[in-house]
Design an enzyme around this catalytic site. Structure first.
Site, PDB file in Angstrom:
ATOM      1  N   ASP A 115       0.834  -1.205   0.000  1.00  0.00           N
ATOM      2  CA  ASP A 115       0.000   0.000   0.000  1.00  0.00           C
ATOM      3  C   ASP A 115       0.869   1.256   0.000  1.00  0.00           C
ATOM      4  OD1 ASP A 115      -2.247   1.581  -0.051  1.00  0.00           O
ATOM      5  OD2 ASP A 115      -2.703   1.373   2.077  1.00  0.00           O
ATOM      6  N   TYR A 116       1.957   1.211  -0.755  1.00  0.00           N
ATOM      7  CA  TYR A 116       2.819   2.383  -0.920  1.00  0.00           C
ATOM      8  C   TYR A 116       2.344   3.211  -2.125  1.00  0.00           C
ATOM      9  CZ  TYR A 116       6.396   0.689   2.399  1.00  0.00           C
ATOM     10  OH  TYR A 116       7.083   0.286   3.526  1.00  0.00           O
TER      11      TYR A 116
END
Length: 786
Positions: A463-464
């Site tokens: 979830d970057y």
């Protein structure tokens, strides 16, 4: 009661306390040692148990023995932490307190224990207390970080001087479409900023308690626009408000009456402004707002009435063509980007629910009529050609929820993208969905065609997503003025690209990363690192980085850390608890960065909040497509359509509710874009408004952005305490802080009034429930006194 009986009772109580402390240190220390951790705690526990027995028997030997342990602890603490006050505090606080208690119990009223004679133990105890106090005092005095290298003094460029004429306006989210958040005004300076005072205060009336029964989280994140003599902003429920810029008096408001069903966070970062060439046309100056229930609404900037020529009744639906959209699964929280006559809109797709979620499509609309002009579907294979009206979009494709920027001269709009859903398992993603995820993508503003793309994370499993607005600035490179793009990222890298082509201006190299073992998943063997720019990625976490309120919960954190799987910031999720560091809250999030356009200096706020991730096989996961919670109240997202649900725990806390990772948790940094050097860095904000007893530890978690003024100041709030601060751009010294009535989890703005000539600094102060800051509905303006 006889004094000896009192002393005996106190000694028994102290002995019992020492027994409990020693018991945990012994058990926990043995556990930690078995995990390959520090060997300090086990012998410390055994010594403390021995001291407990001696205190129970009121033996002066207890004091001698504990003094030896205290001195050993002091040496160990200094070896691990150096002279860092806040790191020493949990290591030395308890031994110092216990030493003082032992002195009080074993040497009451200045008399030694019966039969102790002329022992020197009490005096030795006082010396140890003095040594502890001296070390802590030295560490506290030296706590302020060195500001580092002074920022270079450079003359204003001709472009920046000319731009000073525009200091009366702030017509886009980042002041201009370039998103620099640079204010070409110098009325407020380092010499007079300490005189700032509240010029006016306004309340929107949009508060959680105003809507009984509402269960949505709340955050007032808006940055007002300034056009002509009015400010325009939106409240968390998309209520659009126009204010007199000099007085804060309300001129009009428009409540779209949004449907908040299923929306987990109420937030609106801002509105957009457009001015037609034909000043006589209806709604010649208009405000566009994209809503949480997926509408795009056009309002007359003068009256707040809906523009009748836009869509139907002044609005269009952003749900058209998306297929099934469950409540809360698709929303828009960022303002549209307006390039020429095109309004460009992305959207947020709820994370980690299913592979069959709404498309993350980006669309362009005619700003006057609302007619859709184009669509860019990040999940559509390039071979399929451009999207044609009526064709379906790819469900679960990467979305673009944050703020866009644009270069009208190049005809490009720059899109920061997220992931294909869900985030933590990507075995089902297509090559097309992977190609544009966690990237910055340059689209032709008139057609939506891809000009170039640059990926910041390959096959993102962390979830970057790219949350920060791209920032556009022209930089001299090898004697040539290069139109550059700065892309901050959640994982701490700052990429510097040529915005014409997407080619790196500062060196980028692919570096090997760990690979996982989840069946059906695939892993990128390398990830890009921006080696030509300073990195704000935190150093790899080690056991001694664990923190806590006391040595006891710090030991718990150490044990928990040693049980986690962790191989650096790209440790892939697995079936065991994995540490994701810096985590999906991001080193840099939607607040992005600010840039001094004249001197090419960049201010960056960064936050450090680890995330604990664990994949749960489908047969062990809660049933149904909804977020559930385990026995520790940790959320579990279903990730339907994949073999795994996911548990995500943030932040990483001790049993006493304090972070396990050591402070500071928030920083402000200044980077020279010419030399690409970090000039200074300091903790940002304090824990005053969230910590017990109002303890103001420096460096709190942050959410929000900064602005830079021509006068040489960086203004920023964002931290967990309720302050707006001003820093000297040359030195990093905090020169002023203004108390806010609520949390400042928004980016400020500033302008000079064309009427009275005063410079104002304005911020929305409404807090952020997830950040646990004070909730409110305020807009505050500061200025110098008359």
């Amino acid at each position: 009661m006889d004094s000896d009986v009192i002393r005996k009772s106190f000694s028994r109580l102290l002995g019992l306390l020492l027994f409990l402390i020693g018991g945990w240190l012994t058990i926990g220390g043995a556990w930690l040692a078995s995990l390959g951790g520090s060997l300090y705690y086990l012998p410390a526990g055994l010594v403390t148990l021995s001291v407990a027995l001696l205190v129970w028997r009121r033996r002066l030997l207890a004091l001698w023995l504990y003094l030896g342990l205290a001195l050993a602890t002091l040496a160990w603490a200094l070896a691990e932490s150096g002279l860092d006050f806040w790191l020493l505090l949990p290591r030395l606080g308890m031994p110092l307190g216990l030493t003082i208690l032992l002195l009080l119990v074993l040497w009451p009223g200045g008399r030694f224990l019966p039969g102790a004679g002329r022992s020197r133990a009490p005096w030795a105890g006082l010396a140890v207390v003095g040594a502890f106090a001296g070390v802590m005092a030295i560490a506290f005095v030296g706590e302020g970080e060195s500001p580092g290298s002074p920022a270079p003094t450079r003359p204003l460029t001709l472009d920046a001087v000319a731009d000073a004429e525009d200091a009366t306006q702030w017509r886009a989210y980042g002041r201009t479409r370039a998103g620099t958040r640079y204010v070409p005004a110098d009325q407020i300076t380092p010499d007079n900023v300490d005189q700032l005072q509240v010029a006016w205060s306004y309340r929107t009336g949009d508060l959680p308690e105003a809507y009984p029964g509402a269960r949505n989280a709340y955050s007032f994140q808006a940055t007002p626009l300034k056009a002509d003599d009015s400010l325009y902003l939106c409240s968390p429920r998309n209520i659009v408000i126009a204010l007199d810029a000099e007085t804060g008096q309300e001129r009009w408001r428009h409540d779209p009456g949004i449907n908040t069903s299923g929306i987990y966070m109420l937030a609106c970062r801002g509105v957009s402004y457009h001015e037609r060439a034909n000043a006589e046309a209806a709604c010649a100056k208009r405000i566009l707002v994209a809503t949480l229930d997926a509408r795009l609404i056009a309002l007359d900037a003068a009256t707040g009435n809906r523009c009748p020529d836009f869509g139907e009744g002044g609005e269009i639906s952003l749900l058209d063509g998306l297929g099934e959209v469950k409540p809360g699964y698709y929303l828009v929280s960022s303002p549209p980007a307006i390039v020429g006559e095109v309004a460009i809109v992305g959207g947020f797709v709820l994370d980690n629910m299913s592979v069959d979620e709404p498309p993350g499509v980006v669309r362009g609309y005619d700003v006057s009529s609302g007619r859709q002009l184009w669509a860019w579907d990040a999940g559509r294979p390039d071979a399929a050609g451009p999207w044609q009206p009526g064709e379906p979009y790819t469900r679960g494709s990467p979305n673009a929820w944050s703020v866009f920027s644009a270069d009208e001269a190049l005809g490009l709009v720059y899109i920061p993208t997220g992931n294909a859903t869900p985030d933590y398992y990507g075995g089902q993603r297509t090559a097309a969905q992977d190609r544009y995820s966690s990237s910055v993508v340059a689209l032709e503003a008139s057609t939506g065609s891809v000009r170039w793309s640059f990926q910041t994370v390959h096959h993102d499993l962390w979830d970057y997503d790219v949350a920060s607005q791209p920032v556009l600035i022209d930089l001299p490179v090898d004697g040539e003025l290069v139109p550059a793009l700065i892309q901050p990222t959640k994982h701490g890298e700052i990429f510097l690209l040529d915005r014409r082509s997407g080619e790196p201006v500062a060196a980028v190299e692919e570096q090997p990363v760990p690979r996982g073992s989840i069946p059906g998943e695939r892993y990128s063997p390398t990830q890009p690192a921006s080696v030509g720019m300073p990195s704000l990625t935190p150093p790899e976490m080690v056991e001694k980085d664990m923190w806590g309120a006391t040595a006891l919960d710090q030991l718990w954190c150490r044990i928990a850390f040693k049980q986690l799987r962790y191989e650096g910031k790209f440790t892939p999720p697995g079936l065991e608890r994995t540490l994701s560091w810096p985590g999906n809250n991001g080193v840099m999030n939607w607040g992005s960065v600010s840039v001094d356009e004249s001197r090419k200096l960049m201010a960056v706020s960064s936050s450090y909040m680890p995330l604990l991730v664990k994949l749960l096989p489908r047969d062990a996961a809660p049933p149904g497509e909804q977020i559930s919670f385990d026995q520790r109240n940790v959320p579990i997202s279903p990730q339907m359509g994949t073999p795994y649900a996911v548990s995500t725990e943030r932040p990483f806390l001790s049993p006493l509710g304090v972070p396990c990772n050591a402070p500071p948790w928030g920083r402000l940094s200044l980077i020279d874009l010419n030399s690409r050097e970090l000039l200074w860095q300091r903790p940002l904000g304090t824990t005053r408004d969230v910590a017990p007893l109002g303890i103001a530890m420096p460096g709190a978690f942050t959410q929000g952005g900064s602005i830079i003024t021509r006068g040489g100041l960086v203004f920023i709030a964002g931290a967990q305490d309720d302050y707006l601060r001003a820093f000297d751009i040359e030195t990093g010294v905090e020169l002023w802080k203004g108390r806010l009535p609520a949390g400042g989890q928004a980016t400020p703005m500033s302008f000079v009034s064309a009427d009275n000539g005063k410079q104002y600094v304005v911020i929305a102060a409404g807090g952020h429930q997830y950040m646990q800051t004070t909730i409110g509905d305020y807009v505050i303006a500061f200025s110098l006194p008359d």
